[in-house]
Enzyme design. Sequence first.
Site, PDB file in Angstrom:
ATOM      1  N   ASP A 116      23.416  17.688 -30.707  1.00 40.16           N
ATOM      2  CA  ASP A 116      24.857  18.345 -30.234  1.00 40.16           C
ATOM      3  C   ASP A 116      25.902  17.221 -29.630  1.00 40.16           C
ATOM      4  OD1 ASP A 116      22.681  17.833 -28.097  1.00 40.16           O
ATOM      5  OD2 ASP A 116      24.263  18.493 -26.642  1.00 40.16           O
TER       6      ASP A 116
ATOM      7  N   HIS B  32      18.230  17.539 -37.361  1.00 40.96           N
ATOM      8  CA  HIS B  32      18.984  18.444 -36.687  1.00 40.96           C
ATOM      9  C   HIS B  32      20.206  17.785 -35.937  1.00 40.96           C
ATOM     10  CE1 HIS B  32      20.212  22.270 -34.535  1.00 40.96           C
ATOM     11  NE2 HIS B  32      20.482  21.428 -33.424  1.00 40.96           N
TER      12      HIS B  32
ATOM     13  N   ASP C  45      11.001  19.093 -41.645  1.00 43.36           N
ATOM     14  CA  ASP C  45      12.180  18.415 -41.817  1.00 43.36           C
ATOM     15  C   ASP C  45      13.171  19.314 -42.324  1.00 43.36           C
ATOM     16  OD1 ASP C  45      14.075  16.434 -42.629  1.00 43.36           O
ATOM     17  OD2 ASP C  45      13.116  15.743 -44.189  1.00 43.36           O
TER      18      ASP C  45
ATOM     19  N   GLU D  27      15.123  17.246 -33.977  1.00 41.78           N
ATOM     20  CA  GLU D  27      16.484  16.637 -33.530  1.00 41.78           C
ATOM     21  C   GLU D  27      16.370  14.945 -33.281  1.00 41.78           C
ATOM     22  OE1 GLU D  27      18.121  19.194 -30.437  1.00 41.78           O
ATOM     23  OE2 GLU D  27      19.826  17.962 -30.345  1.00 41.78           O
TER      24      GLU D  27
HETATM   25  O1  9MR Z   1      14.395  16.703 -24.313  1.00 44.18           O
HETATM   26  C1  9MR Z   1      14.649  18.136 -23.745  1.00 44.18           C
HETATM   27  C2  9MR Z   1      13.451  18.668 -23.653  1.00 44.18           C
HETATM   28  O2  9MR Z   1      12.469  18.048 -22.860  1.00 44.18           O
HETATM   29  C3  9MR Z   1      13.676  20.234 -23.177  1.00 44.18           C
HETATM   30  O3  9MR Z   1      12.294  20.883 -23.390  1.00 44.18           O
HETATM   31  C4  9MR Z   1      14.574  21.035 -24.217  1.00 44.18           C
HETATM   32  C5  9MR Z   1      14.945  22.207 -23.801  1.00 44.18           C
HETATM   33  O4  9MR Z   1      15.720  22.418 -22.631  1.00 44.18           O
HETATM   34  O5  9MR Z   1      15.743  20.147 -24.146  1.00 44.18           O
HETATM   35  C6  9MR Z   1      15.909  18.774 -24.557  1.00 44.18           C
HETATM   36  O6  9MR Z   1      16.929  18.141 -24.471  1.00 44.18           O
HETATM   37  C7  9MR Z   1      17.880  18.664 -25.535  1.00 44.18           C
HETATM   38  C8  9MR Z   1      19.200  18.793 -24.533  1.00 44.18           C
HETATM   39  O7  9MR Z   1      18.812  19.939 -23.620  1.00 44.18           O
HETATM   40  C9  9MR Z   1      20.343  19.024 -25.225  1.00 44.18           C
HETATM   41  N1  9MR Z   1      20.822  17.963 -26.132  1.00 44.18           N
HETATM   42  C10 9MR Z   1      19.568  17.728 -27.167  1.00 44.18           C
HETATM   43  C11 9MR Z   1      18.080  17.539 -26.523  1.00 44.18           C
HETATM   44  C12 9MR Z   1      17.113  17.148 -27.444  1.00 44.18           C
HETATM   45  O8  9MR Z   1      16.468  18.341 -27.955  1.00 44.18           O
END
Ligand code: 9MR
Length: 581
Positions: free
Chosen positions: A195, A505, A550, A559
Amino acid sequence: MRNLILLTLLSLLFVACSSDADDGPPAFADRATPAIQLNQVGFYPDQPVRFTCADTQAVRSGAAVTSVFYVTTAVGDSTVYEGTLGDSVDWQALAGVTARNGTTDPLPVGEYRIYVPEVGYSYPFRVRDSVLQDVFVGSMKGLFYQRAGAELPEAYAGRWARKAGHPDTEVYYHPSSGRSEGMLSSPGGWYDAGDYNKYIVNGAFPLGQYLALYEDVGDPAADGSLNIPESGNGKSDYLDELKYELDWMLTMQDDDGGLFHKLTTLEFDGMVMPEAGSGRRYVVGKSITATLNFAAATAQAARVYRDYDADYADRLLTASRQAWSWAGNHPDAFFRNPDDVSTGEYGDHNADDEQAWAAAELFATTGEQEFYNDLQQNPPRVRFGPGVGWTSYMANMAAFTLLRHSERVPREMYDELEGLVVTLADSLVQQTERTAYQQPVEDFGWGSNSDVMNAAMILAAANERRSRPEYVSTMRDCMNYILGHNPNAVCYLTGFGTRSPMFIHHRQSASDGIDEPVPGLLSGGPNAAQQDRPETIYKPNAAPMQSWADQTPSYASNEICLNWNAPFSYVAGYLEHEAGR
Ligand code: 9MR
């Protein structure tokens, strides 16, 4: 995935046509099988090659004609080593495979494959000095590709050149920020992940891990080594790149010293290029966790940047002290996403670890009693907490820093922390050896690849205090897992190895029209919770370690993220340094 099926079919065909095992390897004929899983990047000349031969019919039924395996040159024209596979091991519960493992003696410099009769040839791998240097540099370059508000010219970004997006020079204050008037200018910084948002918690924490590498091994990327716009300025490329994030973080500090929690749109942008992101950007919330993380990273950076730019170092330390005081006055300022905001939360309802980290950095930088007193009240913890994500590893930052700056730390506290780190590292050595694919994780959650790399960081911290070959060889095992020694037969760093993720992602990679994803980014890795179903289609009844897809929609397994790249870079950089000692 299509590649995987095709390769599997080809390898079955190959098995059907292969000659009798006793004849030794047949000609390579350009076919490799994902059934032989190993680090696809390579090994050091003093490192045994460890591989797994998984789940072929021959392995499952125990019908392999012979237990012999061969190491051949990459083109398969000669055999350089012959060895024996171990007995069959049942890794079904965690990895969904029954396997036989092989280990070679260290091999001379060269490029090789493993050949197992009835199974086929592995992907090629190298044996050479500095074998991890390319992935280290690649993972650092990954940060450059994440630069927000910057055009990436072809001279530095090659095929992944792109326009600037998200200038963030006029950002709205969300009501949760405590402000309602005016706009904030908060340009720069790295995009967090797939993102396009920017989060202080997950800016400061990875930054701390990068700074830790600099403190442990010296400058791992001197001027000119990363080919970034700052290359040639006479200063470390490593510190130049990290400064891109630090400069942004400084803009997120409010006049009272507190840190806005994040700079995001209200909802995630669509899968578009940066310049096409259309959502309004806001600074959201002001939190104790973001503020303490910032206090920690800036105090640490004040040490590291002293020679780079003394005025900048002073500015960082002042900002850190202001953040520390704000946090002391706002013990309950925990962050939760407001109702109208659905971007990453990075919430945490306990700031003890963040506080210990900030106190440790401020103490290491200043030696002032106040920070030591705080550490005595709230002693650092040392943890390996897979399955939980980034919060598990914040604690370790404090301990690592205090051990690194032993001159400041009274003996009692030092001995206590050293004991904790060494005990944990010793248990990780054992656990890695007995767990499927010789890696330490048994609980595969979001960003599990970062759990593996954070375990390796604990091993490095122990090795720094009490050097033991097992710590380094276990770190190498962890790296092997990430670079291809896993049941998915994938090198999880984009752009490296024979088979790496093609559909991360990641908004830019998904929308730039280039087949290959942006390189140097670490996929999060298997995540048994599979929160992204049904948009992501997983293998039916996938074992935890195979809960990886993938596929572009797979935000829960494929991601990329700053705090996953950071421990990867640390471990690659550390192993490179260690090999050169
Ligand atoms: O790394 C984060 C993971 O521990 C959480 O479970 C998840 C859901 O809240 O979010 C992950 O972090 C994401 C962040 O919220 C937004 N940018 C992408 C991050 C990686 O997926």
